[in-house]
Write a protein that holds these residues in place. Structure first.
Motif, mmCIF file in Angstrom:
data_model
loop_
_atom_site.group_PDB
_atom_site.id
_atom_site.type_symbol
_atom_site.label_atom_id
_atom_site.label_comp_id
_atom_site.label_asym_id
_atom_site.label_seq_id
_atom_site.Cartn_x
_atom_site.Cartn_y
_atom_site.Cartn_z
ATOM 1 N N TYR A 32 15.887 13.793 33.207
ATOM 2 C CA TYR A 32 15.491 15.126 33.680
ATOM 3 C C TYR A 32 15.725 16.228 32.643
ATOM 4 C CZ TYR A 32 15.154 12.740 38.118
ATOM 5 O OH TYR A 32 14.799 11.862 39.107
ATOM 6 N N THR A 33 16.289 15.875 31.505
ATOM 7 C CA THR A 33 16.546 16.895 30.486
ATOM 8 C C THR A 33 16.026 16.512 29.103
ATOM 9 O OG1 THR A 33 18.787 15.985 30.160
ATOM 10 C CG2 THR A 33 18.562 17.886 31.630
ATOM 11 N N PHE A 34 15.655 15.265 28.903
ATOM 12 C CA PHE A 34 15.081 14.889 27.609
ATOM 13 C C PHE A 34 13.583 14.718 27.788
ATOM 14 C CE2 PHE A 34 13.729 12.405 24.043
ATOM 15 C CZ PHE A 34 14.478 12.918 22.997
ATOM 16 N N TYR A 35 12.850 15.717 27.332
ATOM 17 C CA TYR A 35 11.394 15.741 27.488
ATOM 18 C C TYR A 35 10.720 14.699 26.595
ATOM 19 C CZ TYR A 35 6.611 17.261 26.487
ATOM 20 O OH TYR A 35 5.254 17.289 26.285
ATOM 21 N N ILE A 36 9.715 14.032 27.158
ATOM 22 C CA ILE A 36 8.797 13.221 26.364
ATOM 23 C C ILE A 36 7.374 13.600 26.780
ATOM 24 C CG2 ILE A 36 10.317 11.252 25.917
ATOM 25 C CD1 ILE A 36 9.044 9.819 28.269
ATOM 26 N N PRO A 37 6.442 13.609 25.837
ATOM 27 C CA PRO A 37 5.061 13.996 26.169
ATOM 28 C C PRO A 37 4.453 13.038 27.196
ATOM 29 C CG PRO A 37 5.412 13.991 23.789
ATOM 30 C CD PRO A 37 6.608 13.338 24.396
ATOM 31 N N SER A 38 3.620 13.596 28.058
ATOM 32 C CA SER A 38 2.952 12.779 29.067
ATOM 33 C C SER A 38 1.893 11.884 28.426
ATOM 34 C CB SER A 38 2.291 13.672 30.114
ATOM 35 O OG SER A 38 1.229 14.412 29.526
ATOM 36 N N LYS A 39 1.497 10.848 29.143
ATOM 37 C CA LYS A 39 0.458 9.941 28.647
ATOM 38 C C LYS A 39 -0.841 10.706 28.385
ATOM 39 C CE LYS A 39 -2.003 5.632 29.700
ATOM 40 N NZ LYS A 39 -3.343 6.189 29.393
ATOM 41 N N GLN A 40 -1.111 11.701 29.212
ATOM 42 C CA GLN A 40 -2.332 12.493 29.043
ATOM 43 C C GLN A 40 -2.362 13.171 27.675
ATOM 44 O OE1 GLN A 40 -3.096 15.094 32.321
ATOM 45 N NE2 GLN A 40 -4.758 16.184 31.296
ATOM 46 N N VAL A 41 -1.213 13.663 27.222
ATOM 47 C CA VAL A 41 -1.127 14.303 25.918
ATOM 48 C C VAL A 41 -1.197 13.262 24.800
ATOM 49 C CG1 VAL A 41 0.461 15.512 24.361
ATOM 50 C CG2 VAL A 41 0.081 16.377 26.656
ATOM 51 N N ILE A 42 -0.465 12.166 24.963
ATOM 52 C CA ILE A 42 -0.464 11.112 23.942
ATOM 53 C C ILE A 42 -1.876 10.593 23.705
ATOM 54 C CG2 ILE A 42 0.292 8.764 23.429
ATOM 55 C CD1 ILE A 42 2.474 10.799 23.007
#
Length: 209
Positions: A17-27
């Protein structure tokens, strides 16, 4: 090689909930010429997981495999230099220049604050929650206690601090089912480990004490 790329999926599993990763849509949008951010770990950083976050321009993509050129000047990693070719995969990308459709959800986890006792942070455990009326747009109104605090501890405001609501969800995300309960409400963890509402909580003493 004295450096390696950090796996952002592993970091996200530890702090979802605190380490952001880009969504599949962005990737899926990423292509040659786009800029992505990677985390480079030096020998002394691999255990501590700090590292340098630097931008890389994509020069080649083959499915989940990428090649790119480093666009930042490394601060401490001597084996890296601007313009150096870097091989990386999707699991190494911690940010992009695209607007992420899921960013509003992440904003909530980062920006919404919850008051916690320092004993909760020390124990990585909490067993009592109450929700007062929020003080501002970023205040959730929630206060979280371990349940082991003594009266002297509770009476000292220095034993409390605001943290992001995402940080408390990293400890126990079962509270997602009650996090939107309206003020005034109080919950306590039962013997089965589940939070249940305290119907007879003494709000008069709390509010006027």
């Amino acid at each position: 090689m004295s450096w390696e790329l950090d796996n952002v999926y592993d970091r996200n599993k530890e702090a979802p909930y605190t380490f952001y990763i880009p969504s599949k849509q962005v990737i899926d949008l990423l292509d040659i010429g786009d800029i992505v951010k990677l985390i480079f770990l030096g020998e002394s950083e691999k255990d501590g997981l700090a590292g340098e976050r630097m931008w890389v321009e994509i020069t080649e993509r083959n499915g989940e495999d990428f090649k790119g050129l480093l666009t930042n000047e490394p601060y401490d990693l001597k084996d890296l230099k601007v313009g150096q070719e870097v091989l990386f995969k999707i699991e190494h990308i911690c940010d992009t220049e695209y607007e992420d459709p899921s960013s509003s959800e992440w904003d909530y986890y980062f920006d919404t604050k919850i008051m916690v006792s320092k004993d909760v942070l020390d124990r990585r455990e909490f067993n009592f929650m109450l929700r007062d009326n929020p003080n501002n747009e970023h205040d959730s109104g929630w206060t979280v206690l371990s349940g082991y605090e003594e009266d002297d501890f509770l009476s000292n405001s220095e034993n409390f601090q605001p943290i992001s609501i995402g940080a408390i969800l990293n400890i126990d995300n079962s509270i997602l089912s009650i996090i939107d309960e309206k003020p005034l409400c109080a919950f306590e963890r039962n013997k089965e480990g589940l939070f249940e509402e305290i119907d007879d909580y003494d709000w008069d003493s709390y509010l006027n004490g």
